[in-house]
Design a protein around this motif. Sequence first.
Motif, PDB file in Angstrom:
ATOM      1  N   TRP A 128       0.823  -1.212   0.000  1.00 39.84           N
ATOM      2  CA  TRP A 128       0.000   0.000   0.000  1.00 39.84           C
ATOM      3  C   TRP A 128       0.857   1.263   0.000  1.00 39.84           C
ATOM      4  N   LEU A 129       2.022   1.221   0.631  1.00 33.82           N
ATOM      5  CA  LEU A 129       2.927   2.372   0.540  1.00 33.82           C
ATOM      6  C   LEU A 129       3.453   2.520  -0.881  1.00 33.82           C
ATOM      7  N   SER A 130       3.668   1.402  -1.570  1.00 27.94           N
ATOM      8  CA  SER A 130       4.095   1.463  -2.962  1.00 27.94           C
ATOM      9  C   SER A 130       2.992   2.014  -3.852  1.00 27.94           C
ATOM     10  N   VAL A 131       1.751   1.635  -3.558  1.00 31.96           N
ATOM     11  CA  VAL A 131       0.628   2.196  -4.332  1.00 31.96           C
ATOM     12  C   VAL A 131       0.585   3.712  -4.151  1.00 31.96           C
ATOM     13  N   TRP A 132       0.756   4.166  -2.912  1.00 31.03           N
ATOM     14  CA  TRP A 132       0.773   5.599  -2.623  1.00 31.03           C
ATOM     15  C   TRP A 132       1.909   6.291  -3.393  1.00 31.03           C
ATOM     16  N   GLY A 133       3.089   5.697  -3.374  1.00 29.68           N
ATOM     17  CA  GLY A 133       4.220   6.251  -4.111  1.00 29.68           C
ATOM     18  C   GLY A 133       3.991   6.224  -5.604  1.00 29.68           C
ATOM     19  N   LEU A 134       3.351   5.163  -6.098  1.00 30.54           N
ATOM     20  CA  LEU A 134       3.063   5.063  -7.531  1.00 30.54           C
ATOM     21  C   LEU A 134       2.118   6.170  -7.978  1.00 30.54           C
ATOM     22  N   VAL A 135       1.094   6.430  -7.170  1.00 31.56           N
ATOM     23  CA  VAL A 135       0.146   7.506  -7.503  1.00 31.56           C
ATOM     24  C   VAL A 135       0.894   8.836  -7.611  1.00 31.56           C
ATOM     25  N   TRP A 136       1.770   9.126  -6.636  1.00 35.61           N
ATOM     26  CA  TRP A 136       2.505  10.397  -6.656  1.00 35.61           C
ATOM     27  C   TRP A 136       3.524  10.442  -7.786  1.00 35.61           C
ATOM     28  N   ALA A 137       4.152   9.322  -8.116  1.00 31.55           N
ATOM     29  CA  ALA A 137       5.120   9.302  -9.209  1.00 31.55           C
ATOM     30  C   ALA A 137       4.432   9.539 -10.547  1.00 31.55           C
ATOM     31  N   VAL A 138       3.266   8.918 -10.738  1.00 32.25           N
ATOM     32  CA  VAL A 138       2.509   9.139 -11.980  1.00 32.25           C
ATOM     33  C   VAL A 138       2.055  10.592 -12.046  1.00 32.25           C
ATOM     34  N   PHE A 139       1.526  11.096 -10.948  1.00 33.61           N
ATOM     35  CA  PHE A 139       1.094  12.494 -10.905  1.00 33.61           C
ATOM     36  C   PHE A 139       2.263  13.432 -11.200  1.00 33.61           C
ATOM     37  N   GLY A 140       3.409  13.185 -10.579  1.00 32.37           N
ATOM     38  CA  GLY A 140       4.579  14.030 -10.798  1.00 32.37           C
ATOM     39  C   GLY A 140       5.061  13.972 -12.233  1.00 32.37           C
ATOM     40  N   THR A 141       5.065  12.777 -12.822  1.00 31.31           N
ATOM     41  CA  THR A 141       5.496  12.636 -14.210  1.00 31.31           C
ATOM     42  C   THR A 141       4.601  13.456 -15.131  1.00 31.31           C
ATOM     43  N   VAL A 142       3.299  13.315 -14.961  1.00 30.63           N
ATOM     44  CA  VAL A 142       2.349  14.039 -15.815  1.00 30.63           C
ATOM     45  C   VAL A 142       2.427  15.543 -15.557  1.00 30.63           C
ATOM     46  N   ALA A 143       2.455  15.934 -14.294  1.00 31.46           N
ATOM     47  CA  ALA A 143       2.460  17.358 -13.960  1.00 31.46           C
ATOM     48  C   ALA A 143       3.721  18.047 -14.473  1.00 31.46           C
ATOM     49  N   PHE A 144       4.886  17.424 -14.280  1.00 28.49           N
ATOM     50  CA  PHE A 144       6.124  18.045 -14.752  1.00 28.49           C
ATOM     51  C   PHE A 144       6.215  18.026 -16.267  1.00 28.49           C
ATOM     52  N   ALA A 145       5.663  16.994 -16.907  1.00 31.58           N
ATOM     53  CA  ALA A 145       5.664  16.967 -18.377  1.00 31.58           C
ATOM     54  C   ALA A 145       4.786  18.091 -18.920  1.00 31.58           C
ATOM     55  N   LEU A 146       3.627  18.303 -18.304  1.00 31.72           N
ATOM     56  CA  LEU A 146       2.737  19.374 -18.765  1.00 31.72           C
ATOM     57  C   LEU A 146       3.291  20.757 -18.442  1.00 31.72           C
ATOM     58  N   ALA A 147       4.085  20.868 -17.388  1.00 25.61           N
ATOM     59  CA  ALA A 147       4.664  22.147 -16.988  1.00 25.61           C
ATOM     60  C   ALA A 147       5.934  22.468 -17.777  1.00 25.61           C
ATOM     61  N   GLY A 148       6.353  21.559 -18.652  1.00 28.17           N
ATOM     62  CA  GLY A 148       7.539  21.809 -19.452  1.00 28.17           C
ATOM     63  C   GLY A 148       8.843  21.631 -18.691  1.00 28.17           C
ATOM     64  N   ARG A 149       8.872  20.753 -17.707  1.00 26.14           N
ATOM     65  CA  ARG A 149      10.076  20.464 -16.924  1.00 26.14           C
ATOM     66  C   ARG A 149      10.496  19.024 -17.214  1.00 26.14           C
ATOM     67  N   PRO A 150      11.177  18.788 -18.342  1.00 32.84           N
ATOM     68  CA  PRO A 150      11.478  17.409 -18.753  1.00 32.84           C
ATOM     69  C   PRO A 150      12.421  16.680 -17.796  1.00 32.84           C
ATOM     70  N   GLY A 151      13.347  17.378 -17.159  1.00 28.91           N
ATOM     71  CA  GLY A 151      14.259  16.723 -16.225  1.00 28.91           C
ATOM     72  C   GLY A 151      13.525  16.114 -15.049  1.00 28.91           C
ATOM     73  N   TRP A 152      12.632  16.897 -14.468  1.00 23.20           N
ATOM     74  CA  TRP A 152      11.850  16.405 -13.335  1.00 23.20           C
ATOM     75  C   TRP A 152      10.870  15.323 -13.777  1.00 23.20           C
ATOM     76  N   ALA A 153      10.326  15.465 -14.984  1.00 24.48           N
ATOM     77  CA  ALA A 153       9.410  14.442 -15.500  1.00 24.48           C
ATOM     78  C   ALA A 153      10.144  13.119 -15.688  1.00 24.48           C
ATOM     79  N   ILE A 154      11.381  13.177 -16.180  1.00 25.44           N
ATOM     80  CA  ILE A 154      12.171  11.951 -16.351  1.00 25.44           C
ATOM     81  C   ILE A 154      12.497  11.349 -14.988  1.00 25.44           C
ATOM     82  N   ALA A 155      12.848  12.187 -14.015  1.00 30.26           N
ATOM     83  CA  ALA A 155      13.148  11.689 -12.663  1.00 30.26           C
ATOM     84  C   ALA A 155      11.931  10.983 -12.065  1.00 30.26           C
ATOM     85  N   CYS A 156      10.769  11.577 -12.218  1.00 31.02           N
ATOM     86  CA  CYS A 156       9.544  10.941 -11.706  1.00 31.02           C
ATOM     87  C   CYS A 156       9.223   9.670 -12.486  1.00 31.02           C
ATOM     88  N   GLY A 157       9.521   9.668 -13.783  1.00 35.52           N
ATOM     89  CA  GLY A 157       9.304   8.472 -14.597  1.00 35.52           C
ATOM     90  C   GLY A 157      10.204   7.331 -14.170  1.00 35.52           C
TER      91      GLY A 157
END
Length: 88
Positions: A19-48
């Motif tokens: 369940w902690l991994s599920v929580w982390g997965l939700v935030w990692a997916v959110f971070g990947t999408v949010a940083f990709a949409l915000a034009g921050r490819p480095g952070w999007a790759i890190a979250c990916g």
Amino acid sequence: MRTGSEPTTARSALRMRFWLSVWGLVWAVFGTVAFALAGRPGWAIACGVLWLVITADMAMILRHIRQGPHYQPGPDIPPYRPPENRRG
């Protein structure tokens, strides 16, 4: 090394880790999408990359949960003796 002082009913907290991994997965997916949409490819790759690590960890956790409990030595099994010749 087994010392003989382990709890006889000790179990790994695999469901909590899941369940902690599920929580982390939700935030990692959110971070990947949010940083990709915000034009921050480095952070999007890190979250990916974090997303991939969490997914691999979840696969291992689910595998261990499906394997079920493993043999644990009982109280009648003496603890292992420490190695006599330690190199340090």
